[in-house]
Design a protein around this motif. Structure first.
Motif, mmCIF file in Angstrom:
data_model
loop_
_atom_site.group_PDB
_atom_site.id
_atom_site.type_symbol
_atom_site.label_atom_id
_atom_site.label_comp_id
_atom_site.label_asym_id
_atom_site.label_seq_id
_atom_site.Cartn_x
_atom_site.Cartn_y
_atom_site.Cartn_z
ATOM 1 N N UNK A 183 15.308 2.031 -21.653
ATOM 2 C CA UNK A 183 14.628 2.806 -22.693
ATOM 3 C C UNK A 183 14.760 4.307 -22.411
ATOM 4 N N UNK A 184 14.577 4.691 -21.159
ATOM 5 C CA UNK A 184 14.692 6.111 -20.788
ATOM 6 C C UNK A 184 16.120 6.604 -21.011
ATOM 7 N N UNK A 185 17.081 5.802 -20.617
ATOM 8 C CA UNK A 185 18.482 6.201 -20.799
ATOM 9 C C UNK A 185 18.784 6.416 -22.283
ATOM 10 N N UNK A 186 18.369 5.474 -23.113
ATOM 11 C CA UNK A 186 18.606 5.595 -24.560
ATOM 12 C C UNK A 186 17.866 6.797 -25.146
ATOM 13 N N UNK A 187 16.646 7.008 -24.703
ATOM 14 C CA UNK A 187 15.855 8.126 -25.212
ATOM 15 C C UNK A 187 16.581 9.452 -24.959
ATOM 16 N N UNK A 188 16.993 9.666 -23.705
ATOM 17 C CA UNK A 188 17.611 10.944 -23.367
ATOM 18 C C UNK A 188 18.996 11.093 -23.974
ATOM 19 N N UNK A 189 19.725 10.007 -24.110
ATOM 20 C CA UNK A 189 21.031 10.066 -24.780
ATOM 21 C C UNK A 189 20.852 10.465 -26.239
ATOM 22 N N UNK A 190 19.903 9.827 -26.916
ATOM 23 C CA UNK A 190 19.644 10.156 -28.318
ATOM 24 C C UNK A 190 19.133 11.581 -28.480
ATOM 25 N N UNK A 191 18.286 12.012 -27.558
ATOM 26 C CA UNK A 191 17.775 13.392 -27.614
ATOM 27 C C UNK A 191 18.925 14.392 -27.471
ATOM 28 N N UNK A 192 19.830 14.108 -26.544
ATOM 29 C CA UNK A 192 20.956 15.015 -26.325
ATOM 30 C C UNK A 192 21.830 15.101 -27.577
ATOM 31 N N UNK A 193 22.082 13.953 -28.185
ATOM 32 C CA UNK A 193 22.904 13.947 -29.406
ATOM 33 C C UNK A 193 22.212 14.717 -30.527
ATOM 34 N N UNK A 194 20.932 14.486 -30.707
ATOM 35 C CA UNK A 194 20.244 15.182 -31.802
ATOM 36 C C UNK A 194 20.159 16.679 -31.527
ATOM 37 N N UNK A 195 20.030 17.051 -30.258
ATOM 38 C CA UNK A 195 20.002 18.478 -29.896
ATOM 39 C C UNK A 195 21.348 19.126 -30.213
ATOM 40 N N UNK A 196 22.433 18.438 -29.918
ATOM 41 C CA UNK A 196 23.777 18.951 -30.227
ATOM 42 C C UNK A 196 23.936 19.102 -31.735
ATOM 43 N N UNK A 197 23.500 18.098 -32.490
ATOM 44 C CA UNK A 197 23.590 18.162 -33.956
ATOM 45 C C UNK A 197 22.757 19.314 -34.507
ATOM 46 N N UNK A 198 21.548 19.473 -33.985
ATOM 47 C CA UNK A 198 20.669 20.562 -34.438
ATOM 48 C C UNK A 198 21.305 21.923 -34.166
ATOM 49 N N UNK A 199 21.862 22.075 -32.973
ATOM 50 C CA UNK A 199 22.505 23.338 -32.611
ATOM 51 C C UNK A 199 23.655 23.639 -33.568
ATOM 52 N N UNK A 200 24.462 22.640 -33.884
ATOM 53 C CA UNK A 200 25.594 22.829 -34.789
ATOM 54 C C UNK A 200 25.109 23.207 -36.196
ATOM 55 N N UNK A 201 24.061 22.535 -36.687
ATOM 56 C CA UNK A 201 23.504 22.862 -38.011
ATOM 57 C C UNK A 201 22.989 24.302 -38.049
ATOM 58 N N UNK A 202 22.249 24.692 -37.004
ATOM 59 C CA UNK A 202 21.707 26.050 -36.963
ATOM 60 C C UNK A 202 22.831 27.085 -36.930
ATOM 61 N N UNK A 203 23.874 26.793 -36.165
ATOM 62 C CA UNK A 203 25.005 27.710 -36.090
ATOM 63 C C UNK A 203 25.669 27.829 -37.457
ATOM 64 N N UNK A 204 25.882 26.700 -38.137
ATOM 65 C CA UNK A 204 26.502 26.716 -39.475
ATOM 66 C C UNK A 204 25.629 27.500 -40.458
ATOM 67 N N UNK A 205 24.309 27.303 -40.395
ATOM 68 C CA UNK A 205 23.405 28.035 -41.275
ATOM 69 C C UNK A 205 23.491 29.533 -41.012
ATOM 70 N N UNK A 206 23.547 29.903 -39.741
ATOM 71 C CA UNK A 206 23.657 31.318 -39.377
ATOM 72 C C UNK A 206 24.975 31.898 -39.882
ATOM 73 N N UNK A 207 26.048 31.141 -39.759
ATOM 74 C CA UNK A 207 27.348 31.610 -40.232
ATOM 75 C C UNK A 207 27.336 31.775 -41.753
ATOM 76 N N UNK A 208 26.719 30.838 -42.443
ATOM 77 C CA UNK A 208 26.648 30.924 -43.911
ATOM 78 C C UNK A 208 25.819 32.136 -44.333
#
Length: 194
Positions: A114-139
């Motif tokens: 459960x811990x492994x899955x939690x942190x893996x999913x958190x890392x993926x969502x953090x990467x996605x969030x960072x990419x979205x924020x960067x795209x919004x800033x660029x736009x």
């Protein structure tokens, strides 16, 4: 074969050690919360706190089972049974104890998964969030700067971020493969011990 049973431990001392460990961890979290302010990972803190509490419950249950099996063996000794009946009773106690301990080990493995899955999913969502924020800033910059927006720099940075994301995803997949290999190794080891 005979079940390996650890020597009874002092439950009060173990409990005090766990309380001290929890207090130290809470102190570290309070310090981080003060340093990081609004950036403190409250969700991660709550998850880890729940994991620690569950781990302590399982450790206490394991110690309690060790105490119970020792008491059961002492009680069996006091009964002064004939050899064959004694052996059968002892084996029955050992089987029950082994099954209970396996349940606890299964719970530990499930918790680790459960811990492994939690942190893996958190890392993926953090990467996605960072990419979205960067795209919004660029736009936003594209709208603000109009024809002066540096499209080449944007394309270069976007390619770099995409590459970083690919590498991060690859690292995550490799981490998952290693995690799976360790889990399979643990399961094989458990089967060999039985």
């Amino acid at each position: 074969g005979l079940v390996q049973v650890s020597v009874p431990t002092d439950l009060a001392a173990q409990s005090m050690d766990r309380d001290r460990e929890r207090q130290e961890w809470e102190g570290d979290q309070d310090r981080r919360r003060a340093e990081e302010g609004e950036h403190f990972d409250e969700e991660g803190y709550e998850f880890e706190k729940a994991q620690m509490a569950r781990r302590h419950e399982l450790e206490e249950r394991r110690m309690q089972l060790d105490e119970e099996i020792h008491e059961a063996f002492r009680a069996l000794e006091r009964r002064d049974l004939p050899g064959l009946i004694y052996d059968q009773e002892r084996q029955s106690l050992e089987r029950r104890h082994r099954a209970q301990m396996e349940e606890i080990e299964d719970a530990f493995r499930a918790m680790d998964e459960k811990a492994h899955q939690y942190w893996t999913n958190r890392q993926r969502s953090e990467t996605d969030r960072h990419m979205r924020e960067w795209e919004e800033e660029q736009e936003r910059r594209r709208q603000e700067e109009g024809e002066h927006f540096d499209e080449q720099a944007y394309e270069f940075e976007k390619a770099q971020m995409d590459r970083r994301r690919e590498l991060e995803e690859r690292r995550t997949r490799l981490d998952e493969e290693i995690h799976e290999a360790y889990r399979a190794l643990d399961e094989r080891h458990e089967q060999e011990r039985q």
